[in-house]
Design a protein around this motif. Structure first.
Motif, mmCIF file in Angstrom:
data_model
loop_
_atom_site.group_PDB
_atom_site.id
_atom_site.type_symbol
_atom_site.label_atom_id
_atom_site.label_comp_id
_atom_site.label_asym_id
_atom_site.label_seq_id
_atom_site.Cartn_x
_atom_site.Cartn_y
_atom_site.Cartn_z
ATOM 1 N N UNK A 37 -24.912 -1.226 22.613
ATOM 2 C CA UNK A 37 -23.752 -0.139 23.100
ATOM 3 C C UNK A 37 -23.097 -0.413 24.454
ATOM 4 N N UNK A 38 -23.903 -1.111 25.298
ATOM 5 C CA UNK A 38 -23.121 -1.340 26.670
ATOM 6 C C UNK A 38 -21.965 -2.488 26.512
ATOM 7 N N UNK A 39 -21.782 -3.168 25.624
ATOM 8 C CA UNK A 39 -20.842 -3.979 25.551
ATOM 9 C C UNK A 39 -21.035 -5.266 26.616
ATOM 10 N N UNK A 40 -22.174 -5.504 27.043
ATOM 11 C CA UNK A 40 -22.376 -6.403 28.086
ATOM 12 C C UNK A 40 -23.457 -7.354 27.596
ATOM 13 N N UNK A 41 -23.735 -7.466 26.528
ATOM 14 C CA UNK A 41 -24.763 -8.592 26.094
ATOM 15 C C UNK A 41 -24.152 -9.472 25.118
ATOM 16 N N UNK A 42 -24.147 -10.743 25.723
ATOM 17 C CA UNK A 42 -23.417 -11.959 24.738
ATOM 18 C C UNK A 42 -24.471 -12.573 24.159
ATOM 19 N N UNK A 43 -24.541 -12.591 22.693
ATOM 20 C CA UNK A 43 -25.539 -13.189 22.211
ATOM 21 C C UNK A 43 -25.071 -14.314 21.279
ATOM 22 N N UNK A 44 -26.114 -15.126 21.090
ATOM 23 C CA UNK A 44 -25.691 -16.512 20.328
ATOM 24 C C UNK A 44 -25.670 -15.971 18.945
ATOM 25 N N UNK A 45 -24.530 -16.577 18.185
ATOM 26 C CA UNK A 45 -24.262 -16.504 16.723
ATOM 27 C C UNK A 45 -25.796 -17.229 16.098
ATOM 28 N N UNK A 46 -25.793 -18.542 16.540
ATOM 29 C CA UNK A 46 -26.938 -19.384 15.859
ATOM 30 C C UNK A 46 -27.961 -19.742 16.934
ATOM 31 N N UNK A 47 -29.006 -18.888 16.956
ATOM 32 C CA UNK A 47 -30.053 -19.071 18.155
ATOM 33 C C UNK A 47 -31.134 -18.151 17.925
ATOM 34 N N UNK A 48 -30.788 -16.866 17.940
ATOM 35 C CA UNK A 48 -32.090 -16.112 17.843
ATOM 36 C C UNK A 48 -32.665 -15.982 16.474
ATOM 37 N N UNK A 49 -34.124 -15.964 16.409
ATOM 38 C CA UNK A 49 -34.578 -16.019 15.163
ATOM 39 C C UNK A 49 -35.884 -15.307 14.881
ATOM 40 N N UNK A 50 -36.587 -15.207 13.904
ATOM 41 C CA UNK A 50 -37.729 -14.429 13.896
ATOM 42 C C UNK A 50 -38.746 -15.704 14.251
ATOM 43 N N UNK A 51 -39.813 -15.217 15.045
ATOM 44 C CA UNK A 51 -41.022 -16.230 15.343
ATOM 45 C C UNK A 51 -40.598 -17.046 16.438
ATOM 46 N N UNK A 52 -39.500 -16.715 17.007
ATOM 47 C CA UNK A 52 -38.874 -17.827 18.369
ATOM 48 C C UNK A 52 -39.100 -16.711 19.562
ATOM 49 N N UNK A 53 -39.438 -17.387 20.736
ATOM 50 C CA UNK A 53 -39.191 -16.421 21.722
ATOM 51 C C UNK A 53 -37.668 -16.307 22.133
ATOM 52 N N UNK A 54 -37.419 -15.242 22.426
ATOM 53 C CA UNK A 54 -35.955 -14.985 23.024
ATOM 54 C C UNK A 54 -35.770 -15.298 24.161
ATOM 55 N N UNK A 55 -34.980 -16.150 24.612
ATOM 56 C CA UNK A 55 -34.406 -16.336 26.136
ATOM 57 C C UNK A 55 -33.395 -15.565 26.424
ATOM 58 N N UNK A 56 -33.450 -14.779 27.510
ATOM 59 C CA UNK A 56 -32.485 -13.868 28.037
ATOM 60 C C UNK A 56 -32.291 -14.180 29.504
ATOM 61 N N UNK A 77 -30.583 -17.409 24.342
ATOM 62 C CA UNK A 77 -30.333 -16.702 23.216
ATOM 63 C C UNK A 77 -29.193 -15.534 23.398
ATOM 64 N N UNK A 78 -29.270 -15.025 24.639
ATOM 65 C CA UNK A 78 -28.421 -14.077 24.962
ATOM 66 C C UNK A 78 -28.226 -13.958 26.470
ATOM 67 N N UNK A 79 -27.115 -13.383 26.977
ATOM 68 C CA UNK A 79 -26.891 -13.176 28.553
ATOM 69 C C UNK A 79 -26.400 -11.706 28.676
ATOM 70 N N UNK A 80 -27.153 -11.030 29.652
ATOM 71 C CA UNK A 80 -26.730 -9.654 30.208
ATOM 72 C C UNK A 80 -25.624 -9.905 31.398
ATOM 73 N N UNK A 81 -24.555 -9.388 31.303
ATOM 74 C CA UNK A 81 -23.484 -9.594 32.060
ATOM 75 C C UNK A 81 -23.209 -8.205 32.955
ATOM 76 N N UNK A 82 -23.439 -8.671 34.164
ATOM 77 C CA UNK A 82 -23.101 -7.519 35.419
ATOM 78 C C UNK A 82 -21.826 -7.423 35.787
ATOM 79 N N UNK A 83 -21.430 -6.481 36.624
ATOM 80 C CA UNK A 83 -19.994 -6.685 37.240
ATOM 81 C C UNK A 83 -20.038 -7.743 38.090
ATOM 82 N N UNK A 84 -18.769 -7.819 38.788
ATOM 83 C CA UNK A 84 -18.705 -9.009 39.522
ATOM 84 C C UNK A 84 -19.436 -9.198 40.878
ATOM 85 N N UNK A 85 -20.413 -10.108 41.009
ATOM 86 C CA UNK A 85 -21.541 -10.338 42.035
ATOM 87 C C UNK A 85 -22.518 -9.306 41.788
ATOM 88 N N UNK A 86 -22.627 -8.608 40.772
ATOM 89 C CA UNK A 86 -23.625 -7.501 40.749
ATOM 90 C C UNK A 86 -24.625 -7.747 39.396
#
Length: 579
Positions: A37-56, A77-86
């Motif tokens: 819902x925040x619109x700030x989680x960029x997630x890999x289409x091909x990457x996250x999967x069951x049984x694998x450690x998620x790298x954020x 697997x994903x990046x959380x994106x903040x505001x500029x320099x935040x």
């Protein structure tokens, strides 16, 4: 500051990150998607999967292609994106964590900055509450920002590139959470960076440079948020600069003949490939002369600082395991290594996690609350709206103060947070109590800002509201208790003390003065505002011991702390709007 704003291709400054992410997703729909819902989680289409450690991974915008550019198969697997320099806030980080968690836990990776540490720590706590195993690691590769015996205090800059790659490869290879963390720690311990700035950068919202670098000077050892360097030096030949950077790194790394290294020559946003290759030419010569083997080299823009001219050099000393993980295939916007496997559908044996159920907001019974005192909830709203307007009016001044000793975003982040407060004040029920309003303000500020300011002021508003939970209206002692609560919340979350050159140098004297002059709310606020102003002015004579400016040492002398300055503005405006 420059006389003329930097030219930008922008629409509304408030929409910078949202619009940039939309453009990124539109360009790479085969690689990336936005989730949560925040619109700030960029997630890999091909990457996250069951049984694998998620790298954020995650951090502020303005460093492109970091951080979202490293999301993809075999890396993050994903990046959380903040505001500029935040830093991103905890909710943005949790959106990323929920999207990639596949039952094996989540590993958070980020640069070692106060805001990132606080927000990712809060996300680890949130993961624990939701039953998600989570660990975290702050990257500390910047040799200029602290001596070797305080390596844990160092900033994370372009070395993120190597640490992220190693952790992502370990997870893709099927290693468990502790093994992925161990690989990331090994990469961090083996990685060193040092950089130089030739020009400052300018925040998009202001278009103004943070500080001035003379045409014949350069800043050695700068960060990636537009901070000044550790020292200023004459601008010289590229070979001489390369020698200084690489020799400092090699000495700190303890590199020896027959070592293997990976090399990253990174542009900061406004330095062309010609210059970067000239630097790499010299670096390759120095390493060859020392009998050190270069396993792989990357030259280009991998971790920038908006439009800053300059470069950084990063080395990672390799053992067999790090070399194998570095060579393991990955496919992202910013980095492709080898031939990545055929894309696989994301498997889920269970529904994706949603946000944890939110606690129902407690409704205070007004009949049990003390009604003596002139600060009613309506007056309190007016005071908060006044503070928000004052922060907005003084945004550029606060950012200018921050640009001299920090990253130049304090006024911008404060305005974003207080704008969010204004919205919740408008939306809150007419009969909301002061404590209820403070709780709403706390949540809104944290969700809007992230950075270090987000957790600090979120904790402040929550503690201040709790301090007056038995009151409908505030009298003098209650007003003093509210101010004390603000101070206590900031101190408990951030750990700063008087004399560290932070906002505490304004809030703590303010709280003490309010307690000593609490005959009525006006007296308490007048004493608090005056004491805060004195504390703010004293920060000019302090060396910073907290936050990004702590890396500057004596160079922070002579400048007031922007956090202390904004605290003065808030208290002064509250007094003005008391009525």
């Amino acid at each position: 500051m420059t006389d003329h704003p930097t030219k930008r291709l922008l629409n509304a400054p408030a929409d910078i990150v949202t619009e940039a992410l939309a453009g990124m997703i539109a360009a790479h729909p085969d690689l990336l998607a936005l989730e949560g819902p925040t619109g700030r989680a960029v997630v890999a289409v091909d990457g996250p999967r069951d049984g694998k450690v998620g790298i954020v991974i995650g951090g502020g915008s303005g460093h492109e292609p970091a951080f979202a550019g490293y999301v993809g198969r075999g890396l993050a697997d994903a990046a959380a994106v903040g505001n500029v320099f935040a830093s991103p806030g905890p909710q943005q980080i949790m959106d990323a964590a929920r999207a990639v968690e596949g039952g094996a836990g989540v590993l958070f990776l980020y640069g070692n900055y106060t805001g990132d540490v606080m927000n990712f720590d809060m996300a680890v706590e949130a993961c624990a509450a939701e039953g998600i195993p989570a660990r975290s690691l702050a990257v500390t590769d910047d040799v200029a920002s602290a001596p070797r015996d305080r390596a844990g205090d160092r900033r994370g800059i372009a070395g993120d590139f190597f640490v992220f790659k190693i952790a992502g490869a370990a997870a893709d290879a099927g290693r468990d959470l502790e093994e992925c963390l161990a690989a990331a720690r090994a990469a961090n311990a083996a990685t060193r960076t040092m950089g130089v700035a030739l020009t400052p950068c300018a925040m998009p919202q202001t278009g103004q440079a943070h500080f001035t670098i003379a045409p014949d000077r350069m800043e050695i050892g700068m960060g990636i948020h537009g901070e000044p360097g550790m020292r200023s030096a004459p601008l010289g030949r590229a070979d001489d600069l390369a020698d200084e950077l690489i020799e400092t790194i090699l000495e700190d790394l303890g590199a020896r003949r027959n070592d293997r290294v990976a090399v990253l020559v990174n542009g900061l946003g406004a330095t062309g490939q010609l210059e970067l290759y000239i630097l790499n030419r010299r670096i390759a010569q120095v390493l060859a002369d020392r009998g050190i083997t270069v396993h792989r080299t990357w030259v280009g823009e991998y971790c920038t600082s908006l439009d800053m001219a300059g470069a950084s050099v990063t080395l990672m000393r390799l053992d067999d395991d790090l070399a194998a993980l570095l060579d393991r295939p990955c496919r992202t916007v910013a980095l492709t290594v080898g031939e990545t496997p055929t894309p696989m559908a994301r498997r889920r044996d269970r529904p994706a996690r949603g946000p944890a159920p939110t606690e129902e907001r407690k409704v205070q019974s007004r009949s049990t609350l003390a009604t003596d005192g002139t600060v009613t909830p309506q007056v309190f709203r007016a005071m908060m709206r006044g503070a928000a307007q004052t922060i907005s009016d003084q945004r550029d001044w606060l950012s200018q103060l921050d640009g001299v000793i920090g990253d130049g975003d304090h006024g911008i982040t404060m305005e974003i947070g207080w704008t969010a407060i204004t919205r919740v004040l408008d939306e809150a029920p007419a009969d909301a109590t002061i404590t209820d309003l403070c709780d709403r303000m706390s949540t809104a500020f944290l969700d809007a800002v992230g950075a270090s300011t987000g957790p600090l002021y979120a904790s402040a508003f929550a503690a201040a509201g709790a301090a007056v939970a038995d009151r409908l209206n505030l009298d003098g002692p209650a007003m003093a208790a509210w101010i004390r609560g603000m101070c206590d919340g900031i101190m408990s979350r951030g750990g700063a003390a008087l004399g560290d050159k932070t906002m505490i140098d304004a809030w703590l004297p303010a709280a003490d003065a309010a307690s000593a002059h609490d005959a009525d709310p006006g007296s308490a606020l007048k004493a608090a505002a005056n004491a805060a102003a004195g504390g703010r002015d004293r920060t000019a004579q302090m060396k910073s011991r907290r936050g990004r400016s702590a890396k500057l040492g004596a160079r922070s002398l002579g400048h007031i702390d922007p956090g202390a300055a904004s605290a003065c503005l808030i208290l002064g405006s509250m007094r003005q709007h008391l009525g």
